[in-house]
Write a protein that holds these residues in place. Structure first.
Motif, PDB file in Angstrom:
ATOM      1  N   GLN A 196     118.009  55.218  29.362  1.00 33.77           N
ATOM      2  CA  GLN A 196     117.170  55.793  30.425  1.00 33.77           C
ATOM      3  C   GLN A 196     116.115  54.787  30.880  1.00 33.77           C
ATOM      4  OE1 GLN A 196     115.781  59.449  28.634  1.00 33.77           O
ATOM      5  NE2 GLN A 196     117.832  60.344  28.651  1.00 33.77           N
ATOM      6  N   ASN A 197     115.512  54.087  29.929  1.00 38.89           N
ATOM      7  CA  ASN A 197     114.488  53.086  30.294  1.00 38.89           C
ATOM      8  C   ASN A 197     115.082  51.989  31.176  1.00 38.89           C
ATOM      9  OD1 ASN A 197     112.654  54.453  28.753  1.00 38.89           O
ATOM     10  ND2 ASN A 197     112.796  53.077  26.976  1.00 38.89           N
ATOM     11  N   THR A 200     116.024  53.180  34.687  1.00 37.91           N
ATOM     12  CA  THR A 200     114.799  53.262  35.500  1.00 37.91           C
ATOM     13  C   THR A 200     114.375  51.862  35.947  1.00 37.91           C
ATOM     14  OG1 THR A 200     114.116  55.204  34.263  1.00 37.91           O
ATOM     15  CG2 THR A 200     112.391  54.057  35.482  1.00 37.91           C
ATOM     16  N   ARG A 203     116.417  50.623  38.587  1.00 39.84           N
ATOM     17  CA  ARG A 203     116.400  51.559  39.727  1.00 39.84           C
ATOM     18  C   ARG A 203     117.776  52.161  39.983  1.00 39.84           C
ATOM     19  NH1 ARG A 203     111.896  49.106  43.737  1.00 39.84           N
ATOM     20  NH2 ARG A 203     110.709  48.112  42.117  1.00 39.84           N
TER      21      ARG A 203
END
Ligand SMILES: N[C@@H](CCC(=O)N[C@@H](CS)C(=O)NCC(=O)O)C(=O)O
Length: 207
Positions: A196-197, A200, A203
Motif C-alpha cells: 500500500q505504501n 501510494t 501514485r
C-alpha cells in the motif's frame, strides 16, 4: 540506496521489496515519455536503458532478479528469502521464470519493435501475446495453489515479482477470472502495508 523506477513498471517489485525490508532508500522516478531512460547519464548506470536500477553502497546493480535477491540477503531480519539451499533455489526458479519468460511474453504486446521491424509482424506478436501470457499464468496458477505465497507458507521477494506480472495482466488484455489463485494473491499483496505504501508513492490505485 537509491532506486531508479518508472511508475507501474517491473521496478515496482524492487520498490516493494525495499519497503518490505524496511531499507533506507530514496527513489528516483524515470520519465520514459521524456526519454530519461536513454540519457547518457542513465545509460552509464544501466546500459540497457531500463528500470529498475539500484544504487548501493557497493556500486550499481541492475536486473530485477539480482536486485530482489540482494535486497533480501542484505536485510536478513526481514526474512524475504528462504535459508535452506533447496527452498532458495525454488525461489530463484520462480523468479527466473517470471523475469525471463513471463515478462518477455508480456513485452511482445507493446514492445514488438524489439524483435521485428515489419509492422505486420509486430501486429501479429501483439495479437498472439495475450494467449502466451495466459499460458504462462496457468503454470503460476497451478504452482501457487492455495499459497498463500508462491513458495507456500513463507512470503519472499518472489511474491512482489509475481504481483507485478498479475498487476499487468488485465490492463494488457489477459483476464484473471480463469486464475482464482493468482487473483487472490494479487488481493493478498494489496492488503500488505508495504505494498500500500509503495502504490501510494508510485501514485497507483489498487486493482
Ligand atoms: N531484465 C530487466 C528488464 C527490465 C525492463 O525491461 N524494464 C522495462 C520496464 S518494465 C524498461 O525499463 N523499459 C524501458 C524501455 O524499453 O525503453 C529486469 O528484469 O530488470
Amino acid at each position: 540506496m537509491k532506486l531508479y523506477y518508472k511508475q507501474g513498471a517491473v521496478s515496482l517489485a524492487s520498490h516493494i521489496a525495499l519497503e518490505e525490508a524496511e531499507a533506507v532508500f530514496e527513489t528516483v522516478p524515470i520519465n520514459f515519455k521524456a526519454g530519461e531512460q536513454r540519457t547518457p547519464e542513465y545509460l552509464d548506470l544501466n546500459p540497457l536503458g531500463r528500470v529498475p536500477t539500484l544504487m548501493t553502497e557497493h556500486g550499481v546493480l541492475t536486473e530485477t532478479l539480482a536486485i530482489l535477491t540482494y535486497i533480501a540477503q542484505a536485510h536478513p531480519a526481514a526474512q524475504l528469502a528462504p535459508e535452506s539451499p533447496w527452498d532458495f533455489a525454488q525461489m530463484l526458479s520462480v523468479m527466473s521464470f517470471l523475469a525471463s519468460t513471463v515478462h518477455i511474453s508480456t513485452a511482445h504486446m507493446n514492445r514488438g519493435y524489439r524483435w521485428a521491424d515489419d509492422p505486420n509482424a509486430i501486429a501479429d506478436m501483439r495479437r498472439k501475446a495475450p494467449s502466451v501470457v495466459a499460458a504462462d499464468l496457468k503454470i503460476l496458477e497451478d504452482r501457487l495453489g492455495a499459497g498463500p505465497w508462491i513458495l507456500g507458507p513463507h512470503y519472499s521477494v518472489a511474491d512482489p515479482l509475481l504481483f507485478v506480472m498479475t498487476w499487468w495482466a488485465e490492463p494488457d488484455g489477459v483476464p484473471l477470472a480463469p486464475f482464482p489463485n493468482l487473483r487472490a494473491h494479487l488481493t493478498r499483496m494489496q492488503d500488505r502495508e508495504a505494498v500500500q505504501n509503495v502504490l501510494t508513492r508510485e501514485r497507483l490505485l489498487p486493482r
